[in-house]
Design a protein around this motif. Sequence first.
Motif, mmCIF file in Angstrom:
data_model
loop_
_atom_site.group_PDB
_atom_site.id
_atom_site.type_symbol
_atom_site.label_atom_id
_atom_site.label_comp_id
_atom_site.label_asym_id
_atom_site.label_seq_id
_atom_site.Cartn_x
_atom_site.Cartn_y
_atom_site.Cartn_z
ATOM 1 N N TYR A 1 -4.201 1.029 4.685
ATOM 2 C CA TYR A 1 -5.039 0.021 4.036
ATOM 3 C C TYR A 1 -5.229 -1.210 4.917
ATOM 4 C CZ TYR A 1 -4.691 2.659 -0.327
ATOM 5 O OH TYR A 1 -4.773 3.633 -1.287
ATOM 6 N N GLY B 1 0.803 -1.214 0.000
ATOM 7 C CA GLY B 1 0.000 0.000 0.000
ATOM 8 C C GLY B 1 0.836 1.265 0.000
ATOM 9 N N SER C 1 -5.311 -0.674 -3.216
ATOM 10 C CA SER C 1 -6.203 0.476 -3.110
ATOM 11 C C SER C 1 -7.647 0.050 -3.351
ATOM 12 C CB SER C 1 -5.791 1.552 -4.106
ATOM 13 O OG SER C 1 -6.579 2.711 -3.945
ATOM 14 N N GLY D 1 -0.178 5.367 2.707
ATOM 15 C CA GLY D 1 -0.792 4.124 2.268
ATOM 16 C C GLY D 1 -0.743 3.000 3.279
#
Length: 442
Positions: free
Chosen positions: A218, A32, A302, A215
Amino acid sequence: MNDTAPAGSTAHPVGYARRLNAWDAAMVVVGGIIGSGIFLTPASIARQTGSAGEQLLAWGVGGVIALIGALCYAELGTRRPNAGGGYVNLRDAFGLVVAFVYGWNLLVVNHSGSIAAVSTVFVEYAAAAAGVTLADPRPYAVATIVFLAGINWFGIRAGSLTQNVLTVLKLAAIAILIAVGLSVRGAPPPAAPAGPVSPFAFAGALMPVLFSYGGWYYVNDIAGEVREPQRTIPRALIYGMLLVALCYLLANLAYLAVLGHDGLAASKAPAADVMRHGFGETGARVIAAGIAISTLGFVNISMIGAARVFQVMGADGVFFRSAGRLHPRWRSPNVALLLLAFAACVLALTGTFDQLLNYSTVGDWLGMAAVVATLFWYRRHPSTDAVTFRTPWYPLLPIVFLVVVAGVVGTTIWQHPGDAGWGALITLAGLPVYFIWRLLPR
């Protein structure tokens, strides 16, 4: 736990199944975070810093800030180990309207836009690796989105296995880049430092660094499908973030060893330039394949994380009710997944995602800061469940995270008021949408 609910039964609605182990969760964290940023962003950072030392310092500071954020998310993940991640935390702490605005920003900008954009990047680099010139990458980007949505239709195991393979391959690509960069001889001599940049300019350089480190959240989005989440999520976040920070610092050392600070600042494709220096055009095509794999993995995770946020929003009645249901056999948020894929395909076909992404960076980090702020609410409202991980040096680390993010975001707004203003307008547009949606008949 069975994969399907009893026929005709409505007493026990289908829920998520905890099928991901610690390795799967760690691959989600790493996959991520690492997309195309580390292959491209270092050049823009070099243009905003005055020396190789400042370049490495920016990436080091960014890694520390990201690790602090990950530590905060680790506690939040153990407190609310359910699907939805930050949306659920904001709903608990600040109410449904704030959570909706967060989810709205993910829907119309961050996730749909990033999926469209990075799918296009994947197609372009895959074509470069194959030595093919595409007149129009958009149809292939749409095909990529549909393909990954199809894989994730069959549940978290299918999506996670795909993610594991892609993440291992992207780590291999970075390892090759680092090995080539640090072993090449005849690197340019270091130029005389241009002098330290101002703290204001350094703060501006941190935003793209933080963008490259973003990220990790996630794994919190899919917390409802992680085994022993109270133990697994903190380990995945901490070890995954440390691995990414190490890769990023070594990659920057490789760039600087081959190109030097000035050469890095002048480069448009630093990873390709490093590999070309070592192996000619063959090396450039190899790293193009590595970037393609890395971006494909980012699109996949994503899609996995975003679909679960929108599924929880549907279950809360602030998104399409149908999106709140799971597939009875595969336990995937199949309707939310289709809606997300449709939005991303529209953006990919129309090519309207570039400006959206320019607007989204500030909103993305403000959203993460808002989620970290919920930690103060949870500490004042102790849970009856055992909390197995607590953010160290509380409240110092959350405060440091919030102050640094506020400073970097403020600097970015000052330097780019147009993009930041449009991003704020898009986010605030979620408020009337929320109240209109709540008035609609159910």
